[in-house]
Design a protein around this motif. Sequence first.
Motif, PDB file in Angstrom:
ATOM      1  N   ALA A  77       0.842  -1.197   0.000  1.00 30.49           N
ATOM      2  CA  ALA A  77       0.000   0.000   0.000  1.00 30.49           C
ATOM      3  C   ALA A  77       0.876   1.245   0.000  1.00 30.49           C
ATOM      4  N   PHE A  78       0.328   2.327  -0.543  1.00 28.06           N
ATOM      5  CA  PHE A  78       0.995   3.622  -0.523  1.00 28.06           C
ATOM      6  C   PHE A  78       0.503   4.427   0.674  1.00 28.06           C
ATOM      7  N   PHE A  79       1.420   5.118   1.315  1.00 30.40           N
ATOM      8  CA  PHE A  79       1.120   6.059   2.378  1.00 30.40           C
ATOM      9  C   PHE A  79       1.603   7.426   1.930  1.00 30.40           C
ATOM     10  N   SER A  80       0.951   8.477   2.397  1.00 26.99           N
ATOM     11  CA  SER A  80       1.341   9.848   2.070  1.00 26.99           C
ATOM     12  C   SER A  80       1.611  10.630   3.335  1.00 26.99           C
ATOM     13  N   ALA A  81       2.756  11.269   3.370  1.00 31.43           N
ATOM     14  CA  ALA A  81       3.103  12.142   4.490  1.00 31.43           C
ATOM     15  C   ALA A  81       2.932  13.579   4.019  1.00 31.43           C
ATOM     16  N   ARG A  82       2.309  14.401   4.873  1.00 27.86           N
ATOM     17  CA  ARG A  82       2.131  15.812   4.535  1.00 27.86           C
ATOM     18  C   ARG A  82       3.019  16.654   5.453  1.00 27.86           C
TER      19      ARG A  82
END
Length: 88
Positions: A62-67
């Motif tokens: 899965a892809f995770f996104s950090a902001r």
Amino acid sequence: MIEQKLEQKLEQFLKENNRKYYKGSIKYLGLREGGTIDRKIKNFHIVSYMVSISDQLYDGDAFFSARFDEKDYRLVDIVGPQSWENFK
């Protein structure tokens, strides 16, 4: 460059907090507009990475996104397929 700085900052965070990720998967995606928990609209730097979330032969990644905050480059949150972590 800010892109490399934020990729390194995320990688350091993941290592320091014993989080799994695929090496080489951390990529800066760009500056995007998004909402905050208190319903404000802000600009965030987005950095994504890939994680193994299952031992299944298929669909186990899965892809995770950090902001990151646009101005001070502080890690604001990490969003996954079924999770959200907010950092203050």
